[in-house]
Design a protein around this motif. Sequence first.
Motif, PDB file in Angstrom:
ATOM      1  N   MET A   1       0.821  -1.206   0.000  1.00 19.70           N
ATOM      2  CA  MET A   1       0.000   0.000   0.000  1.00 19.70           C
ATOM      3  C   MET A   1       0.859   1.262   0.000  1.00 19.70           C
ATOM      4  O   MET A   1       0.521   2.257  -0.662  1.00 19.70           O
ATOM      5  CB  MET A   1      -0.944   0.010   1.199  1.00 19.70           C
TER       6      MET A   1
ATOM      7  N   ARG B   1       0.835   4.080  -2.972  1.00 20.42           N
ATOM      8  CA  ARG B   1       0.709   5.517  -2.704  1.00 20.42           C
ATOM      9  C   ARG B   1       1.749   6.320  -3.481  1.00 20.42           C
ATOM     10  O   ARG B   1       1.461   7.401  -3.999  1.00 20.42           O
ATOM     11  CB  ARG B   1       0.875   5.763  -1.206  1.00 20.42           C
TER      12      ARG B   1
ATOM     13  N   ARG C   1      -5.770   3.753  -5.954  1.00 15.71           N
ATOM     14  CA  ARG C   1      -5.579   3.527  -4.519  1.00 15.71           C
ATOM     15  C   ARG C   1      -6.814   2.977  -3.806  1.00 15.71           C
ATOM     16  O   ARG C   1      -6.699   2.015  -3.032  1.00 15.71           O
ATOM     17  CB  ARG C   1      -5.143   4.831  -3.845  1.00 15.71           C
ATOM     18  N   PRO C   2      -8.007   3.542  -4.004  1.00 17.68           N
ATOM     19  CA  PRO C   2      -9.162   3.025  -3.241  1.00 17.68           C
ATOM     20  C   PRO C   2      -9.456   1.557  -3.523  1.00 17.68           C
ATOM     21  O   PRO C   2      -9.688   0.770  -2.595  1.00 17.68           O
ATOM     22  CB  PRO C   2     -10.314   3.934  -3.690  1.00 17.68           C
TER      23      PRO C   2
ATOM     24  N   GLY D   1      -6.794  -0.582  -2.096  1.00 13.49           N
ATOM     25  CA  GLY D   1      -6.961  -0.572  -0.646  1.00 13.49           C
ATOM     26  C   GLY D   1      -8.013  -1.561  -0.195  1.00 13.49           C
ATOM     27  O   GLY D   1      -7.833  -2.281   0.801  1.00 13.49           O
ATOM     28  N   ARG D   2      -9.123  -1.643  -0.935  1.00 18.29           N
ATOM     29  CA  ARG D   2     -10.161  -2.628  -0.591  1.00 18.29           C
ATOM     30  C   ARG D   2      -9.639  -4.052  -0.802  1.00 18.29           C
ATOM     31  O   ARG D   2      -9.936  -4.956  -0.008  1.00 18.29           O
ATOM     32  CB  ARG D   2     -11.416  -2.370  -1.431  1.00 18.29           C
TER      33      ARG D   2
ATOM     34  N   VAL E   1      -4.023   1.394   5.179  1.00 17.87           N
ATOM     35  CA  VAL E   1      -4.886   1.418   3.995  1.00 17.87           C
ATOM     36  C   VAL E   1      -5.697   2.703   3.954  1.00 17.87           C
ATOM     37  O   VAL E   1      -5.841   3.338   2.905  1.00 17.87           O
ATOM     38  CB  VAL E   1      -5.817   0.188   3.984  1.00 17.87           C
ATOM     39  N   SER E   2      -6.223   3.111   5.102  1.00 18.82           N
ATOM     40  CA  SER E   2      -7.031   4.335   5.162  1.00 18.82           C
ATOM     41  C   SER E   2      -6.239   5.543   4.686  1.00 18.82           C
ATOM     42  O   SER E   2      -6.737   6.375   3.921  1.00 18.82           O
ATOM     43  CB  SER E   2      -7.536   4.549   6.592  1.00 18.82           C
TER      44      SER E   2
ATOM     45  N   THR F   1      -3.253   5.573   2.849  1.00 19.28           N
ATOM     46  CA  THR F   1      -2.694   5.464   1.497  1.00 19.28           C
ATOM     47  C   THR F   1      -3.767   5.421   0.416  1.00 19.28           C
ATOM     48  O   THR F   1      -3.457   5.596  -0.761  1.00 19.28           O
ATOM     49  CB  THR F   1      -1.813   4.209   1.385  1.00 19.28           C
ATOM     50  N   SER F   2      -5.026   5.180   0.776  1.00 21.73           N
ATOM     51  CA  SER F   2      -6.103   5.108  -0.224  1.00 21.73           C
ATOM     52  C   SER F   2      -6.633   6.476  -0.621  1.00 21.73           C
ATOM     53  O   SER F   2      -7.399   6.590  -1.582  1.00 21.73           O
ATOM     54  CB  SER F   2      -7.263   4.256   0.302  1.00 21.73           C
TER      55      SER F   2
ATOM     56  N   THR G   1      -7.183   9.933  -2.328  1.00 23.68           N
ATOM     57  CA  THR G   1      -6.825  10.367  -3.681  1.00 23.68           C
ATOM     58  C   THR G   1      -6.404  11.823  -3.749  1.00 23.68           C
ATOM     59  O   THR G   1      -5.704  12.232  -4.669  1.00 23.68           O
ATOM     60  CB  THR G   1      -8.008  10.153  -4.637  1.00 23.68           C
TER      61      THR G   1
END
Length: 672
Positions: A84, A88, A96-97, A100-101, A377-378, A380-381, A383
């Motif tokens: 992740m 980024r 990214r989103p 991330g999921r 994750v939160s 680096t996701s 945008t």
Amino acid sequence: MRRDDIQGLRAVAVLVVVAYHAGAPFVPGGFVGVDLFFVLSGFLITQLLLREITITGTVSLRQFWARRARRILPVSALVLVATMLAVRVFMSPLDRPAIGRDVVWSALFSGNWRFALQQTDYLAAERDPSPVLHYWSLGVEEQFYLVWPLLLLALAAGWRLAGRAGSVRARLLVLAFVTVIAVSFTYCIHLSTTDQPFAYFGTPARAWQLAAGALVAVAVPVISSWRPGTRTGLGVVGLALLGASVAILDESGVAGLTYPSWLTVAPTLAGMLLVTAGTGSAGPLGRALAIRPLPWIGDRSFSLYLWHWPVLVIGMAALDSRSPTTRAALVAVAVGLSIASFHVVETPMRHARLLVRRPVLSIAVGACLVVAVLPVVSYTSQTGSIDRLTVTRTDGTTARGAAAQETVRPPLADAADDQGPFKQHGCHVGFAQVVVPSWDACTFGRRGSDREVVVLGDSIAGAIAPAVLTAGERRGWAVTVWAKSSCPMADVTRFDPARGGTYEECDAFREAALRAIEKRRPDVVVIAMSRLTTEWLEADGRRLGKRASVDHAIDGMVRTVERLHATGIGVVLSDSPNRAPFFPTSCLAETRDARQCTFHRNGKTSIMAETSRAMGDDAVLVRANATACPQDICYPVVDNVVVYRDKVHFTQTFARTLADRFAAGVARATRR
């Protein structure tokens, strides 16, 4: 008890997987290394559990899951976090989103289900490969590890109550494992022809391969008594099967079969025979597999497996190169990372005395490692703000000079979801549905109007429907939308690789839709479909080549148009968008410059344009693609509107700008 030949087999498994992913020649079936891993895992875990049952009479679930936590979670969490962070830095903000999921699902050892759903939804499958896609196999194994010791624990409890002899216990184990193999394998065969992604990624369809390894573990006492020559002969057969699998098999299928299906028998049986060859006194093949550096690589195979794929995916994206040299260099980086993580993280955590003595602490630490992935994750996701771009008009000039930037719509972060409401209303249906949606539920605009227009087709119909709907809103039409994923309205039968066979549900849906339309008799039907990207089947099931497929599809579309004309219904054919070689929105988010994200038209045949040419004056064609691709160049942004939401579908916002084109087409079809 350590077996160097097993570690050698681990090395073989990971090497063929890495070679396959790195694009090495002569290994089209290198993905079967995962099948070999499944057999080895089933063998080793079952042997460990049976030894515990023999000594203690039961299975300590706490100890078992603690060992799994120490073995798997530290390196798994490390790779996910590192992935992740790299995403980024090196990948498009719009990636990214979704990634991330993927990472969250993978951290929870359920990534295989997410990837199965994505591959089933072919629109989601348009994404580039996820850098954590390989975690699907880890999800299968971990889910197996949750259930398998419970099964053995239940069997052990039954033995204690019944006081059975050892030979009877062995037969009960064999019966239980054979039952798992039979049920799971049968389910795998069934899914391979009905829902291939779930056959490939799903745990129930893959459990039989782990159970096959478990069956070998039960048979160890018998196998050990065989002559070394017999075991070596079986091992040679296994080696030949594995070699043939690596050299011949292909994920898209062989000899009319899609993978996994019956094709998995070869690598699975190969794994069973190779494990058999090294059981008992070491024979020549077992000794060969134990020769260094194979056991050394096998010891580090878990770390190498986890590192190699994200390094390849992110590295090739960052370097914008897929050359053999680039791939080889990235594999070298992955090898270095795997060696480091093996010595710094994997081994110390696995053998930490405090954790070994306290199983509950091992499980707690593992849970904390999983939870620790979530805030990474939160962060680096995110945008950021990416909606001001340098844009280009179709005449090649910039809006306000070379450095000028304009705000585009829809916002890039929202473009992927900028589509009409048709899925929410049940009007754009998935692969399995054959029933046509309710006419009333899928009618928009002015209901009861004296002008009724139907939009019909595959996902391209769903993408251009907002244009027809906008035209209808301005002119008082009732617009009905019926779309089915990857289902052409040409009177042909499609072969669908994702489903492993004939797309019969499409044929049923098409016929039901056309009958309903003939009964309703709207004024005009607007038909849209993607450019030809797959093969079609003749009525006798014979697969056609590309040119023959084009001609067959054109003939099928002509039949559909003539069928509607025979009922007095006007028909408009909508040309489809030109497929982009990359995700335009990702390019825009990375470069902030629309000039760098143009692309040339590709050579894919437009079935609609060819049908219009074949029918002459009897066909009305709307060139929906002409605004985005006025000549040889296609533009990702037109008049500050983002054109594409993925590689091939228009955004709803852009489609609405085409309303006048479709209004004119409907008018011509009505006057026909």
